[in-house]
Write an enzyme that holds these catalytic residues in place. Structure first.
Site, PDB file in Angstrom:
ATOM      1  N   SER B  69       0.702  -1.144  -0.087  1.00  0.00           N
ATOM      2  CA  SER B  69       0.122  -0.074   0.037  1.00  0.00           C
ATOM      3  C   SER B  69       0.680   1.443   0.022  1.00  0.00           C
ATOM      4  O   SER B  69       0.442   2.417  -0.334  1.00  0.00           O
ATOM      5  CB  SER B  69      -0.922  -0.032   1.050  1.00  0.00           C
ATOM      6  N   LYS B 109       1.039   4.205   7.127  1.00  0.00           N
ATOM      7  CA  LYS B 109       0.042   5.123   6.278  1.00  0.00           C
ATOM      8  C   LYS B 109       0.862   6.724   6.395  1.00  0.00           C
ATOM      9  O   LYS B 109       1.512   6.890   7.242  1.00  0.00           O
ATOM     10  CB  LYS B 109      -1.147   5.357   6.621  1.00  0.00           C
TER      11      LYS B 109
END
Lengths: 428, 153
Positions: B69, B109
């Site tokens: 990701s 993230k």
């Protein structure tokens, strides 16, 4: 003078939670060596009525019904977190005495310029440890170590204190001691609690107000020290560099009961190897080795349900010269074991204790005996170094591996998040 | 003694930690009065990755990346990251790559604070949608990612 005691709440449980958020708000327990007894409980587990030091099987149903999370002791993880905790404290104060794996005394004097208040210092410590280590700690302050311990207990118990308790005025100290059960005091064991209660002493304040003579007579000089500490006179100072241990012992229980001499010898070899490692780590030699054997004294005979006959025996073997080489010591320990072993019992524990420790360089050549074999002493420093690098027990005595059954049972071990590459956290 | 006026925030006061000891070369020789040894000026200690990467030893941890990701930031599945729990306030993490605790998992993230009630966790791979975190969600910023390690052989 103001001492502080920083103590991690349910340290082992908190370490597990630090790396496994799913455990938050859930009942969690951690087991001792061999997964035998419960050594740490989360608040939720305490609320279910799970008691300390009880064997796991007693709560089997309770654990299943309430989905209690069970862990084996992950010493690699706890040791690393402990190191981080103690090191974090040195950011706040200069003097830190590491008291145990999860608690440390600090000297909180002279920081008025940095921290607006003592309470503020406690809160900064709490907040920083929570952020850096993700574990909760409680901080107690008092004019003596004993009072800091009292403050710490209160900080844990009274939720409105939010983890920090400062006993820096006489009123605050009096109020705390008035309600503090005497049995919860640092250094008061079960025997003294009974004796004191028998004499009508229920609270710490009542103990503090007893006359000195009475205390010296019934509680020795250590009791007197404790009472002086309660009155605000420091008797226990901060021990900043720990003195070398005077004795070293190991007595982990077996997972099962052991009837035969062979398995006992293997276990003895392993315990002794561990003790010798510690001995060499602190640069000492030992002059006497004690071996003891124990059966479970609460055991019932399976057939008739009557209490089984207990057996406990110990023997101390004095060495001709102090040494720290494992095979050398083992020779004496095994002859001791053979002397006390009795056939026909199911043994629960074999313990070994090394005493008469002397510093490594404090060696004297005997007149009638030869000194320890220098080559052996050197050999084992190398063995220790190899084992540190390649993993515990990579190099060991042959009899140590005779029975693969008995080494630490760790059925519920969590990953070693901070000490093994294959075990580190994974981001989803 | 530290003056109360220029008060340094407690978390910015550090004590020198003797964690590592370096052998300092000692020349057991007379200093030459004439031409000095040309190598003398080049004595240095050996470089250590710890010195380069670890700012706060107590607060620094490793994490392994379990998904692709963050591939847009050249962080791929299987890479090792170092993260430092010293940095977790909104001021020092806004717009930065962080390790967060999201529900029962850890995640890596990029964090963006929208307002006091909401923040967004962005992936740098277009395959993944941003995650909106609202006040009251089970969420915590654990620290900032400080280094990424990638195996090239």
């Amino acid at each position: 003078m103001l001492y502080g005691l920083v103590d991690a709440n349910a340290f082992y449980v908190s370490c597990e939670r630090s790396f496994q958020p799913r455990l938050e708000d859930k009942p969690v327990i951690v087991l001792s060596n061999h997964d035998g007894c419960i050594v740490a409980r989360s608040d939720e587990a305490k609320a279910l009525g799970i008691k300390m030091s009880k064997p796991l099987f007693e709560y089997k149903e309770l654990i299943e019904a309430n989905n209690v999370q069970v862990f084996s002791s992950n010493y690699a993880l706890y040791a690393d977190m402990s190191r981080r905790l103690m090191s974090t404290l040195t950011h706040f104060v200069d003097d830190v005495e590491v008291y145990s794996v999860d608690e440390a005394f600090i000297l909180a004097d002279g920081y008025e310029g940095i921290y607006p208040s003592v309470r503020g210092l406690g809160e900064s410590i709490r907040q920083t440890v929570a952020q850096w280590l993700r574990i909760p700690v409680s901080v107690g302050f008092g004019p003596t170590k004993t009072l800091a311990k009292v403050a710490n207990k209160l900080a844990k118990k009274q939720l409105e204190l939010t983890g920090v308790c400062v006993l820096d005025t006489q009123e605050a100290i009096d109020q705390a001691l008035d309600q503090f059960p005497v049995g919860d005091l640092w250094g008061i064991g079960g025997r003294y609690t009974g004796m004191l209660k028998g004499n009508g002493v229920e609270t710490a304040a009542q103990l503090r107000d007893l006359p000195d003579d009475w205390i010296r007579q019934f509680m020795t000089v250590n009791g007197l020290r404790l009472v002086h500490e309660l009155r605000g006179t420091p008797c226990k100072m901060l021990e900043l560099s720990q003195p070398a241990k005077k004795s070293i012992c190991a007595e982990p229980g077996f997972g099962t009961l052991v009837p035969d001499l062979e398995t006992l010898t293997d276990a003895l070899t392993s315990h002794l190897s561990r003790c010798c490692e510690k001995l060499r780590k602190q640069d000492s030699l030992c002059g006497a080795v004690t071996v003891y054997l124990k059966t479970n004294k609460f055991r019932k005979t399976p057939g008739n349900g009557l209490p089984a006959k207990p057996y406990y025996k110990s023997i101390t073997v004095e060495l001709p010269h102090p040494t720290n080489s494992t095979p050398d010591l083992l020779k004496y320990a095994i002859s001791g074991l053979k002397a006390i072993f009795a056939f026909g019992y199911n043994y629960q524990k074999i313990g070994v204790m090394l005493t008469d420790l002397v510093p490594f360089d404090y060696r004297q050549k005997g007149v009638f005996v030869e000194g320890p074999n220098e080559k052996m002493l050197q050999l084992f420093t190398v063995v220790d170094r190899l084992n540190r690098r390649y993993g515990q027990d990579k190099l060991r005595l042959a009899s140590q591996q005779y029975n693969p059954d008995w080494p630490m049972k760790q059925k519920y071990l969590s990953p070693r998040y901070t000490t093994r590459w294959e075990d580190i956290l994974e981001a989803k | 003694m530290i003056e109360p006026e220029d008060r340094i925030a407690a978390q910015d006061v550090f004590r020198a930690l003797v964690q590592r000891k370096y052998a300092i070369p000692f020349l057991m020789d007379y200093v030459q009065a004439g031409f000095p040894s040309p190598a003398e000026n080049y004595i240095e200690r050996v470089l250590s990755l710890d010195d380069l990467c670890i700012y706060h030893p107590e607060a620094t941890y490793f994490i392994r990346v379990g998904s692709d990701s963050m591939i847009g930031d050249r962080i791929d599945r299987g890479d090792f990251l170092l993260w430092d729990a010293y940095y977790c306030s909104p001021e020092v993490t806004h717009g930065k790559i962080v390790v967060v605790q999201l529900g029962e998992d850890f995640a890596v993230k990029r964090i963006n604070y929208v307002d006091s009630n909401q923040l967004i966790l962005e992936s740098s791979n277009p395959k993944y949608l941003p995650i909106y975190v609202n006040k009251g969600d089970k969420f915590k910023v654990c620290g900032r990612v400080t280094f990424a390690f990638q195996k090239l052989i």
